[in-house]
Design a protein around this motif. Sequence first.
Motif, PDB file in Angstrom:
ATOM      1  N   VAL A  16      18.740  39.630   4.789  1.00 33.54           N
ATOM      2  CA  VAL A  16      19.917  39.215   4.038  1.00 33.54           C
ATOM      3  C   VAL A  16      20.099  37.701   4.049  1.00 33.54           C
ATOM      4  O   VAL A  16      20.677  37.123   3.129  1.00 33.54           O
ATOM      5  N   GLN A  17      19.569  37.017   5.054  1.00 34.92           N
ATOM      6  CA  GLN A  17      19.759  35.581   5.136  1.00 34.92           C
ATOM      7  C   GLN A  17      18.868  34.789   4.189  1.00 34.92           C
ATOM      8  O   GLN A  17      18.976  33.585   4.089  1.00 34.92           O
ATOM      9  N   ARG A  18      17.971  35.481   3.513  1.00 32.52           N
ATOM     10  CA  ARG A  18      17.186  34.779   2.493  1.00 32.52           C
ATOM     11  C   ARG A  18      18.081  34.320   1.345  1.00 32.52           C
ATOM     12  O   ARG A  18      17.709  33.437   0.567  1.00 32.52           O
ATOM     13  N   ASN A  19      19.269  34.931   1.219  1.00 35.64           N
ATOM     14  CA  ASN A  19      20.223  34.533   0.183  1.00 35.64           C
ATOM     15  C   ASN A  19      21.065  33.331   0.604  1.00 35.64           C
ATOM     16  O   ASN A  19      21.819  32.779  -0.191  1.00 35.64           O
ATOM     17  N   ARG A  20      20.976  32.964   1.900  1.00 44.29           N
ATOM     18  CA  ARG A  20      21.662  31.793   2.449  1.00 44.29           C
ATOM     19  C   ARG A  20      23.174  31.825   2.215  1.00 44.29           C
ATOM     20  O   ARG A  20      23.798  30.817   1.927  1.00 44.29           O
ATOM     21  N   LYS A  21      23.760  33.030   2.337  1.00 41.42           N
ATOM     22  CA  LYS A  21      25.208  33.164   2.198  1.00 41.42           C
ATOM     23  C   LYS A  21      25.862  33.276   3.576  1.00 41.42           C
ATOM     24  O   LYS A  21      25.266  33.811   4.497  1.00 41.42           O
ATOM     25  N   SER A  22      27.089  32.763   3.691  1.00 41.70           N
ATOM     26  CA  SER A  22      27.811  32.925   4.946  1.00 41.70           C
ATOM     27  C   SER A  22      28.271  34.375   5.077  1.00 41.70           C
ATOM     28  O   SER A  22      28.458  35.076   4.077  1.00 41.70           O
ATOM     29  N   VAL A  23      28.427  34.832   6.304  1.00 43.79           N
ATOM     30  CA  VAL A  23      28.772  36.223   6.580  1.00 43.79           C
ATOM     31  C   VAL A  23      30.058  36.266   7.388  1.00 43.79           C
ATOM     32  O   VAL A  23      30.250  35.474   8.307  1.00 43.79           O
ATOM     33  N   SER A  24      30.955  37.187   7.063  1.00 46.42           N
ATOM     34  CA  SER A  24      32.201  37.333   7.809  1.00 46.42           C
ATOM     35  C   SER A  24      31.907  37.678   9.262  1.00 46.42           C
ATOM     36  O   SER A  24      31.013  38.473   9.562  1.00 46.42           O
ATOM     37  N   ASP A  25      32.690  37.092  10.161  1.00 49.41           N
ATOM     38  CA  ASP A  25      32.514  37.343  11.583  1.00 49.41           C
ATOM     39  C   ASP A  25      32.908  38.767  11.970  1.00 49.41           C
ATOM     40  O   ASP A  25      32.629  39.209  13.079  1.00 49.41           O
ATOM     41  N   ARG A  26      33.547  39.481  11.059  1.00 51.69           N
ATOM     42  CA  ARG A  26      33.986  40.845  11.346  1.00 51.69           C
ATOM     43  C   ARG A  26      32.968  41.894  10.923  1.00 51.69           C
ATOM     44  O   ARG A  26      33.184  43.095  11.109  1.00 51.69           O
ATOM     45  N   VAL A  27      31.837  41.448  10.375  1.00 54.12           N
ATOM     46  CA  VAL A  27      30.841  42.373   9.821  1.00 54.12           C
ATOM     47  C   VAL A  27      29.649  42.526  10.762  1.00 54.12           C
ATOM     48  O   VAL A  27      29.110  41.528  11.255  1.00 54.12           O
ATOM     49  N   ILE A  28      29.249  43.758  11.035  1.00 56.45           N
ATOM     50  CA  ILE A  28      28.012  44.006  11.782  1.00 56.45           C
ATOM     51  C   ILE A  28      26.837  43.833  10.822  1.00 56.45           C
ATOM     52  O   ILE A  28      26.742  44.527   9.808  1.00 56.45           O
ATOM     53  N   VAL A  59      18.350  19.290   5.415  1.00 58.09           N
ATOM     54  CA  VAL A  59      17.880  19.951   4.193  1.00 58.09           C
ATOM     55  C   VAL A  59      16.984  21.142   4.551  1.00 58.09           C
ATOM     56  O   VAL A  59      17.085  22.220   3.945  1.00 58.09           O
ATOM     57  N   VAL A  60      16.126  20.965   5.545  1.00 56.45           N
ATOM     58  CA  VAL A  60      15.232  22.046   5.977  1.00 56.45           C
ATOM     59  C   VAL A  60      16.034  23.262   6.416  1.00 56.45           C
ATOM     60  O   VAL A  60      15.703  24.405   6.071  1.00 56.45           O
ATOM     61  N   PHE A  61      17.127  23.045   7.139  1.00 55.29           N
ATOM     62  CA  PHE A  61      17.915  24.166   7.654  1.00 55.29           C
ATOM     63  C   PHE A  61      18.602  24.947   6.543  1.00 55.29           C
ATOM     64  O   PHE A  61      18.964  26.110   6.730  1.00 55.29           O
ATOM     65  N   TYR A  62      18.783  24.331   5.381  1.00 53.53           N
ATOM     66  CA  TYR A  62      19.360  25.081   4.268  1.00 53.53           C
ATOM     67  C   TYR A  62      18.395  26.146   3.754  1.00 53.53           C
ATOM     68  O   TYR A  62      18.814  27.232   3.353  1.00 53.53           O
ATOM     69  N   PHE A  63      17.103  25.855   3.797  1.00 53.79           N
ATOM     70  CA  PHE A  63      16.121  26.748   3.189  1.00 53.79           C
ATOM     71  C   PHE A  63      15.504  27.762   4.154  1.00 53.79           C
ATOM     72  O   PHE A  63      14.973  28.776   3.714  1.00 53.79           O
ATOM     73  N   VAL A  64      15.552  27.516   5.459  1.00 56.17           N
ATOM     74  CA  VAL A  64      14.871  28.419   6.387  1.00 56.17           C
ATOM     75  C   VAL A  64      15.651  29.723   6.543  1.00 56.17           C
ATOM     76  O   VAL A  64      16.880  29.743   6.452  1.00 56.17           O
ATOM     77  N   PRO A  65      14.954  30.853   6.769  1.00 53.86           N
ATOM     78  CA  PRO A  65      15.623  32.152   6.955  1.00 53.86           C
ATOM     79  C   PRO A  65      16.154  32.309   8.382  1.00 53.86           C
ATOM     80  O   PRO A  65      15.400  32.571   9.304  1.00 53.86           O
ATOM     81  N   LEU A  66      17.457  32.120   8.550  1.00 54.63           N
ATOM     82  CA  LEU A  66      18.081  32.279   9.863  1.00 54.63           C
ATOM     83  C   LEU A  66      19.004  33.496   9.838  1.00 54.63           C
ATOM     84  O   LEU A  66      19.993  33.500   9.103  1.00 54.63           O
ATOM     85  N   PRO A  67      18.704  34.538  10.602  1.00 54.87           N
ATOM     86  CA  PRO A  67      19.608  35.693  10.640  1.00 54.87           C
ATOM     87  C   PRO A  67      20.944  35.286  11.249  1.00 54.87           C
ATOM     88  O   PRO A  67      20.996  34.630  12.281  1.00 54.87           O
ATOM     89  N   GLU A  68      22.046  35.646  10.588  1.00 52.96           N
ATOM     90  CA  GLU A  68      23.373  35.326  11.098  1.00 52.96           C
ATOM     91  C   GLU A  68      23.760  36.345  12.162  1.00 52.96           C
ATOM     92  O   GLU A  68      23.466  37.534  12.036  1.00 52.96           O
ATOM     93  N   ILE A  69      24.392  35.869  13.227  1.00 51.17           N
ATOM     94  CA  ILE A  69      24.843  36.752  14.309  1.00 51.17           C
ATOM     95  C   ILE A  69      26.346  36.584  14.429  1.00 51.17           C
ATOM     96  O   ILE A  69      26.837  35.503  14.765  1.00 51.17           O
ATOM     97  N   THR A  70      27.089  37.641  14.139  1.00 51.18           N
ATOM     98  CA  THR A  70      28.546  37.570  14.112  1.00 51.18           C
ATOM     99  C   THR A  70      29.148  38.046  15.434  1.00 51.18           C
ATOM    100  O   THR A  70      28.464  38.641  16.268  1.00 51.18           O
TER     101      THR A  70
END
Length: 514
Positions: free
Chosen positions: A34-46, A241-252
């Motif tokens: 899901v992080q390939r879309n580079r969207k922020s994720v709600s902290d309330r979501v698993i 700039v690099v950090f915008y494009f890399v796939p980082l899984p978000e951990i809420t």
Amino acid sequence: MVFKFGLGGNQEPDLDSVHAQQERRPSADEAVAVQRNRKSVSDRVITGASQITTRQSILPVTLVTILFFLWGFAYGLLDVLNSRFQVALNITQGESSGLQGAYFGAYFIGPLTYSGWFVRRFGYRYTFMLGLAIYCVGCLMFWPSAVKRSFGGFCGSMFIVGSGLSTLETSANPYIAVCGPPKYSEFRLELSQSFQAVGSVVAPVLASFVIFKNVGTDGKSLESVQWVYLGIACFVAILAVVFYFVPLPEITDADMADQAELTTGATGYEDKPMRKQYTLFWGVAAQFSYVGAQVAIAGFFINYFSQARPDLELNEAHRQGAHFYAIAQGLFAIGRFAAAGMMYYTKPRYVLLAFQSLIMVFIAAAIGVDTGDGTRPNWGGLSMLMIVLFFESCIFPTIFTLSLRGLGRHTKRGASFLVASISGGAVIPAILGNVADRTGTRIAMVVPLAFFVIAWSFPIYLNVFKGKELDAYNSSHVGIEDGEVDPDSVVQKRGSVVEEKDLEVGHSEFGKFN
């Protein structure tokens, strides 16, 4: 949206919403994808990141580790600039501690206000980018400060640099700690922070060959400082700039609440309000005391060297002191790698207690030993002080991870308090600097010794009262394999209760038809 000082906004999930999402928990593969879309994720979501495996964590952990090198480099330069400005700007040791005050003062403000709120609202990726952007601006400000030869300008620039780095630490430290199996949390952060120590080695080496070699005929030129920080600013801008494009899984925080319930029941985990997280607050006090003492020793290491070498002219003593400081930071880096290896095989709480105990032994020796009698080189005291840096190596990351254990949905907020405790570096060096102006640097080392004693109380508390709970995390199988859940975890027990109730309902319905 409510903004609360010290709370980062009211973004924490409630347990009912976490339990509802556990019925259909996304997989760790989905969290990565899901992080390939580079969207922020709600902290309330698993997101499913609660079960990220070691293999899935390698890329994001490696990328974030680059940030550790960056602020290790900045921290190493800070200690060198402390002594350089004493000569170039004609200021005292007490006045030069203003650099540490500005740098670490930012750590008190940022995590408890904007950066703590930002990481909870927008997630780790965008907090990394924000921290890098602020860091870049601070580095650029060194140029006009050097042109004007303004110590106040340098302190202001250092405050902005500290603001950027505190924002990075608010996100990077907890990210490394939680990105992967909880079994290896201390090992991951210790290993990543080892590269911070490498940055701290490279910085004084660079300083000895660049900053101290290009000081002009009167020893007061600051031109090389301008170019060093301009180069850092350019690199940091590219990295953002690099950090915008890399796939980082978000951990809420919802993921962390989920992971806490997936982990073995022997941890004694129960969801408690933030005000009752006593281990966290003890860890914050220990971290404040430890970091302040560490920064004080590092900031005045070159001064200690200068006074230990009365046979050298001041500029030469500072230049050679930078070399020896680089060696001491090398010992610090070796100590971190060694501690990481030890934590892979033994309990982190044992390593923390042993290293903190030995710190006090050797700092006491550095105070009491004077093999030169004030007229010849004091190699004995100097060697004791260098060994102190070896044993300081593992303390910060180990206190950090052990304090976060069991926080669940409070993890990001707890991390903000721990990062804010780094502001001890703004207080204790100032005390040491003013004492050193009156007694000499060697005797003034009693100041960090006193604060090390306070920090020492934390591993004693952990080993006496929290050992069983902490060890249970190191036995957990969550994240070791895809979809793994510990057999005696809260989730497993809840599942068993649900199955039993379903079975009772089935029997009841069966009886109606007979």
